[in-house]
Design an enzyme around this catalytic site. Structure first.
Site, short mmCIF file in Angstrom:
data_model
loop_
_atom_site.label_atom_id
_atom_site.label_comp_id
_atom_site.label_asym_id
_atom_site.label_seq_id
_atom_site.Cartn_x
_atom_site.Cartn_y
_atom_site.Cartn_z
N ARG A 28 -27.54 9.09 26.35
CA ARG A 28 -27.15 8.85 27.75
C ARG A 28 -25.93 7.97 27.88
O ARG A 28 -25.30 7.93 28.91
CB ARG A 28 -28.31 8.20 28.51
CG ARG A 28 -29.58 9.02 28.53
CD ARG A 28 -30.75 8.21 29.04
NE ARG A 28 -30.97 7.06 28.15
CZ ARG A 28 -31.48 5.89 28.54
NH1 ARG A 28 -31.84 5.70 29.79
NH2 ARG A 28 -31.65 4.91 27.67
N ASP A 52 -12.75 -15.31 36.95
CA ASP A 52 -12.65 -14.05 36.20
C ASP A 52 -11.38 -13.35 36.62
O ASP A 52 -11.06 -13.28 37.81
CB ASP A 52 -13.84 -13.12 36.50
CG ASP A 52 -15.08 -13.43 35.69
OD1 ASP A 52 -15.07 -14.43 34.95
OD2 ASP A 52 -16.05 -12.68 35.79
N ASN A 53 -10.65 -12.80 35.63
CA ASN A 53 -9.40 -12.08 35.90
C ASN A 53 -9.45 -10.72 35.24
O ASN A 53 -10.18 -10.52 34.27
CB ASN A 53 -8.20 -12.86 35.34
CG ASN A 53 -8.06 -14.23 35.96
OD1 ASN A 53 -8.31 -14.44 37.12
ND2 ASN A 53 -7.68 -15.18 35.14
N ARG A 63 2.03 -9.11 27.31
CA ARG A 63 1.86 -10.22 28.26
C ARG A 63 1.66 -11.50 27.43
O ARG A 63 0.71 -11.62 26.68
CB ARG A 63 0.66 -9.97 29.16
CG ARG A 63 0.82 -8.73 30.04
CD ARG A 63 -0.35 -8.59 31.02
NE ARG A 63 -0.28 -7.38 31.78
CZ ARG A 63 0.34 -7.25 32.95
NH1 ARG A 63 0.97 -8.29 33.47
NH2 ARG A 63 0.35 -6.10 33.59
N HIS A 66 1.21 -17.13 26.93
CA HIS A 66 1.09 -18.00 28.09
C HIS A 66 0.12 -19.16 27.85
O HIS A 66 -0.81 -19.06 27.06
CB HIS A 66 0.56 -17.21 29.30
CG HIS A 66 1.42 -16.06 29.67
ND1 HIS A 66 0.91 -14.89 30.19
CD2 HIS A 66 2.76 -15.86 29.62
CE1 HIS A 66 1.89 -14.05 30.45
NE2 HIS A 66 3.03 -14.62 30.10
N LYS A 75 -10.25 -19.33 27.44
CA LYS A 75 -10.38 -17.95 27.92
C LYS A 75 -11.29 -17.15 27.00
O LYS A 75 -11.16 -17.21 25.79
CB LYS A 75 -9.02 -17.27 27.96
CG LYS A 75 -8.05 -17.89 28.94
CD LYS A 75 -6.70 -17.21 28.87
CE LYS A 75 -5.73 -17.85 29.84
NZ LYS A 75 -4.38 -17.26 29.73
N TYR A 135 -10.83 -11.22 31.54
CA TYR A 135 -11.03 -12.53 30.93
C TYR A 135 -11.64 -13.54 31.90
O TYR A 135 -11.37 -13.53 33.08
CB TYR A 135 -9.76 -13.08 30.29
CG TYR A 135 -8.49 -13.06 31.09
CD1 TYR A 135 -7.92 -14.24 31.56
CD2 TYR A 135 -7.83 -11.87 31.36
CE1 TYR A 135 -6.73 -14.24 32.26
CE2 TYR A 135 -6.64 -11.85 32.05
CZ TYR A 135 -6.10 -13.04 32.51
OH TYR A 135 -4.92 -13.02 33.21
N GLU A 146 2.54 -23.19 34.84
CA GLU A 146 2.68 -22.19 33.79
C GLU A 146 3.59 -22.66 32.67
O GLU A 146 4.60 -23.32 32.90
CB GLU A 146 3.28 -20.90 34.37
CG GLU A 146 2.40 -20.20 35.34
CD GLU A 146 3.07 -18.96 35.92
OE1 GLU A 146 4.31 -18.92 35.99
OE2 GLU A 146 2.33 -18.04 36.28
N LYS A 168 7.40 -3.88 26.28
CA LYS A 168 7.82 -4.09 27.67
C LYS A 168 7.37 -5.48 28.10
O LYS A 168 6.18 -5.78 28.11
CB LYS A 168 7.17 -3.04 28.56
CG LYS A 168 7.52 -1.61 28.17
CD LYS A 168 6.64 -0.62 28.91
CE LYS A 168 6.77 0.76 28.27
NZ LYS A 168 5.65 1.62 28.59
N ASP A 173 8.67 -13.49 30.87
CA ASP A 173 8.34 -13.59 29.44
C ASP A 173 9.56 -13.38 28.54
O ASP A 173 9.57 -13.84 27.40
CB ASP A 173 7.23 -12.61 29.08
CG ASP A 173 5.87 -13.07 29.57
OD1 ASP A 173 5.73 -14.26 29.92
OD2 ASP A 173 4.94 -12.24 29.62
#
Length: 191
Positions: A28, A52-53, A63, A66, A75, A135, A146, A168, A173
């Site tokens: 299932r 939560d992100n 990405r 950071h 995280k 995360y 930041e 990319k 960044d």
């Protein structure tokens, strides 16, 4: 315990953790418990999450790397669709592994999660056509706090598995400093 498997301090970097839940599958589909506070505490991860992100990205999107300066975040990250290479870099001044990185493949197939504590830069690159990345954070996001680290800083030497993939980056960044430039600015995470 028994519901999760935890590998603490991979590659000798104190505080990092690879978490693998038990997956129960049949014809299932499957079920797995992705977070259980009691199991995490038993494994040595006494964490409190406040946010939560979720992000969605296409192949080659990178990405990171950071961090937050005055309000650092721990995280717990995972991928629910697709595959990424996830990286943490130790920025804790005085740490024996300062400047050292560790990376792990996170995917919808392997169900792995990666815990990155406060004091680390974090980033990922999407290896699949698209990826849905989730995360949990131990502190709130503060837009004016930041920090960033150049993803391909030769002094860090992250071995991104990007052969044949066009990377990319966001405009922000593309301008991240090297570790040496961060040190020259006087910034320090002291733990």
């Amino acid at each position: 315990m028994g519901k999760i498997k935890v590998e603490m301090n991979p590659n000798g970097i104190e505080g990092l953790a690879i978490i693998e839940p038990t997956v129960h599958g049949d014809s299932r589909g499957y079920f797995c418990e992705t977070y259980n506070e009691n199991d995490m505490k038993e494994a040595g991860l006494d964490l409190r999450f406040v946010q939560d992100n979720q992000s969605f990205s296409s192949k080659g999107v990178l990405r990171g790397l950071h961090f937050q300066k005055q309000f650092p975040q721990g995280k717990l990250v995972r991928v629910i669709q697709g595959e990424v290479y996830d990286v943490a870099v130790d920025l804790r001044t005085g740490s024996p592994t300062y400047g050292k990185s560790y990376g792990v493949i996170l995917s919808e197939e392997n169900f792995k999660q990666f815990y990155i504590p406060k004091g680390f830069a974090h980033g990922f690159v999407v290896l699949s056509y698209t990826a849905l990345f989730c995360y949990k954070c131990t502190d709130f996001y503060h837009p004016n706090d930041e920090g960033g680290l150049m993803w391909d800083d030769p002094d860090i030497g992250v071995e991104w598995p990007i052969d044949g993939i066009e990377v990319k980056l966001s405009e922000k960044d593309q301008k991240n400093p090297t570790l040496k430039e961060i040190e020259e600015s006087g910034f320090k995470f002291v733990f």
